[in-house]
Design a protein around this motif. Structure first.
Motif, mmCIF file in Angstrom:
data_model
loop_
_atom_site.group_PDB
_atom_site.id
_atom_site.type_symbol
_atom_site.label_atom_id
_atom_site.label_comp_id
_atom_site.label_asym_id
_atom_site.label_seq_id
_atom_site.Cartn_x
_atom_site.Cartn_y
_atom_site.Cartn_z
ATOM 1 N N VAL A 369 -0.637 4.262 4.639
ATOM 2 C CA VAL A 369 -0.737 2.827 4.393
ATOM 3 C C VAL A 369 -1.986 2.524 3.575
ATOM 4 O O VAL A 369 -2.832 3.374 3.342
ATOM 5 N N GLY A 370 -2.083 1.264 3.165
ATOM 6 C CA GLY A 370 -3.223 0.855 2.378
ATOM 7 C C GLY A 370 -3.222 1.519 1.011
ATOM 8 O O GLY A 370 -2.182 1.885 0.480
ATOM 9 N N MET A 371 -4.411 1.699 0.453
ATOM 10 C CA MET A 371 -4.525 2.296 -0.866
ATOM 11 C C MET A 371 -3.900 3.680 -0.918
ATOM 12 O O MET A 371 -3.334 4.081 -1.929
ATOM 13 N N LYS A 372 -3.947 4.415 0.184
ATOM 14 C CA LYS A 372 -3.388 5.762 0.179
ATOM 15 C C LYS A 372 -1.886 5.742 -0.029
ATOM 16 O O LYS A 372 -1.314 6.671 -0.607
ATOM 17 N N SER A 373 -1.210 4.689 0.418
ATOM 18 C CA SER A 373 0.233 4.606 0.235
ATOM 19 C C SER A 373 0.611 4.509 -1.234
ATOM 20 O O SER A 373 1.721 4.867 -1.627
ATOM 21 N N TYR A 374 -0.297 4.027 -2.061
ATOM 22 C CA TYR A 374 -0.036 3.877 -3.492
ATOM 23 C C TYR A 374 -0.228 5.175 -4.264
ATOM 24 O O TYR A 374 0.065 5.238 -5.461
ATOM 25 N N GLY A 375 -0.745 6.205 -3.595
ATOM 26 C CA GLY A 375 -0.952 7.469 -4.286
ATOM 27 C C GLY A 375 -1.894 7.299 -5.463
ATOM 28 O O GLY A 375 -3.038 6.910 -5.300
ATOM 29 N N ARG A 376 -1.381 7.558 -6.662
ATOM 30 C CA ARG A 376 -2.201 7.425 -7.874
ATOM 31 C C ARG A 376 -1.984 6.104 -8.586
ATOM 32 O O ARG A 376 -2.563 5.879 -9.662
ATOM 33 N N ALA A 377 -1.156 5.238 -8.026
ATOM 34 C CA ALA A 377 -0.929 3.938 -8.658
ATOM 35 C C ALA A 377 -2.131 3.027 -8.409
ATOM 36 O O ALA A 377 -2.736 3.069 -7.343
ATOM 37 N N PRO A 378 -2.490 2.194 -9.379
ATOM 38 C CA PRO A 378 -3.670 1.333 -9.242
ATOM 39 C C PRO A 378 -3.317 -0.044 -8.692
ATOM 40 O O PRO A 378 -2.199 -0.297 -8.260
#
Length: 453
Positions: A369-378
């Motif tokens: 979840v959070g920023m980690k859920s976005y992987g490399r997406a900004p």
């Protein structure tokens, strides 16, 4: 282990905004959380950019369940229309929230591995009937473990910044010149840091919110008495077009809309030169101590004294290696979420709110979840993470109707959504297209803001 699985806590990795919000939603559902935080305080990563102001306002960075938990203590929510700094956010919200959770937050607990009890990732038999086992290292170096009914990884991506190299790998010479390269927005209010950049030539690599902020800070320094001679070289991996500077006055988060125009003002005002379509391949030290960046196309830029590489971040998945994660091969985000956040197609205002359905993996009851859920997406927004953990907590509690309900409307960026935002193959780190935006004037001396929230 004598407890049944449902009697075990839900382990939350990370005491940042998303992790603490997850804990608050679990408490609201009468589920026991256990937050494992690698740092010594809540919001340890946020505190590392304490000097940077968010472009989201207080009304958008306080989770409703967390506010409910804080209210009986007499906590007073800051003015909703003001934008906190990272330091404000940590001290006035994250730490008080962690303090209420008390012993449900363990500090100096760095997670080193997560698995199913008695099952590595190969074993199928009776897998989902086993609780999770989470290994972590305490401050004194001792290895410890805890069992969990579910795992929510909210550890973010702050600890793994992208390299200066344009291929996704460090440029040749990048590691050797580590004393001249930083991967953070510098705090120019710190005397030692200010002296490092005052009167110097600095290359700023990146085209996202953090790069805009660094350019603004350097432009302010150049205008100060102690900053004479300060100059920035802004290095973009693509060309400059309407997509470079964001939504301007059309952005529903005014500070976010103004942010990209800071970079434009720095260039227009002569405080920075822009170098476009440049992918760093080699970094060399000159005989007189300067630094030269060499592009994949063979171009050699003029020497600089310092390099600030702000090319995004990527998730650390190493401690999740024994789990069966379903991740997109490009973004390293959950496969159902990846098409919704693909920076080739979306800005953060065109991404629909999402929850447990998009964040589930083949390994049941584990969530990024959070920023980690976005992987490399900004371009992640804090309020997106709050909606994620609300949905996940509901699912863990068995309230599937609430888990699938959308309770968030994201502010539009004022940029053109849809496919084709990144027509140039060089574009990797900036999302959105400014073709819908009307340019606005912006004073370089105005408080700068930064991305992600």
């Amino acid at each position: 282990m004598s407890e049944t699985i449902t009697e075990l806590p839900v382990v939350v990795i990370g005491a940042g905004p998303a992790g603490l919000a997850a804990a608050a939603h679990l408490v609201d559902r009468d589920i026991t959380p256990l937050v494992l935080e690698a740092g010594p305080v809540a919001g340890a990563a946020v505190r590392e950019w304490a000097h940077v102001r968010l472009f989201s306002r207080w009304g958008e960075v306080v989770d409703p369940a967390a506010e409910k938990l804080l209210a009986p203590t007499g906590w007073v929510k800051p003015a909703e229309d003001t934008c906190p700094s990272g330091g404000d956010w940590a001290e006035r919200y994250l730490q008080p929230l962690a303090d209420i959770l008390g012993e449900q937050v363990r500090y100096d607990a760095r997670v080193t591995g997560v698995s199913r009890t008695g099952r590595d990732r190969i074993v199928d038999a009776d897998r989902e009937a086993q609780p999770f086992v989470v290994h972590y290292e305490s401050a004194d170096g001792r290895e410890q473990r805890v069992f969990a009914r579910a795992v929510i990884d909210a550890s973010g991506t702050w600890s793994t910044p992208g390299p200066a190299g344009g291929s996704g790998l460090a440029a040749l010479g990048e590691k050797a010149l580590g004393d001249r390269i930083t991967y953070r927005v510098p705090d120019l209010n710190d005397p030692e840091t200010r002296a490092r950049y005052a009167g110097k030539r600095t290359a700023v690599i990146g085209s996202g919110a953090s790069a805009f902020t660094a350019l603004a800070y350097l432009a302010d320094l150049a205008k100060a008495k102690d900053g004479t001679g300060t100059h920035a070289t802004w290095i973009l991996r693509r060309g400059i077009s309407g997509s470079t500077f964001g939504g301007g006055e059309a952005d529903q988060l005014p500070a976010r809309g103004a942010l990209g125009l800071v970079a434009k003002a720095a260039v227009d005002g002569g405080y920075a030169d822009a170098v476009t379509s440049f992918r760093t391949d080699v970094i060399e030290r000159t005989d007189d101590g300067g630094v030269i960046l060499i592009g994949e196309d063979g171009r050699r830029l003029n020497p600089v004294d310092e390099v600030i590489a702000l090319t995004g971040s990527r998730p650390d998945l190493s401690f999740l290696d024994e789990l069966r994660l379903g991740l997109d091969e490009r973004l390293q985000a959950p496969v159902e979420l990846a098409p919704l956040i693909d920076p080739n197609r979306h800005s953060c205002g065109t991404v629909h709110p999402h929850g447990v359905n998009e964040l589930s993996h083949p390994e049941k009851d584990v969530y990024l979840v959070g920023m980690k859920s976005y992987g490399r997406a900004p371009t992640f927004l804090a309020m997106t993470g709050y909606e994620q953990v609300r949905s996940i907590a509901a699912a863990i509690a068995g309230d599937h109707e609430a888990a699938e309900r959308v309770e968030l409307t994201l502010p539009e960026t004022g940029v053109c959504g849809g496919a084709g935002l990144f027509d140039e193959p060089e574009a990797t780190e900036q999302s959105g297209d400014g073709c819908c935006a009307a340019p606005a004037t912006l004073t370089i001396g105005a408080p700068a803001t930064s991305g992600g929230c």
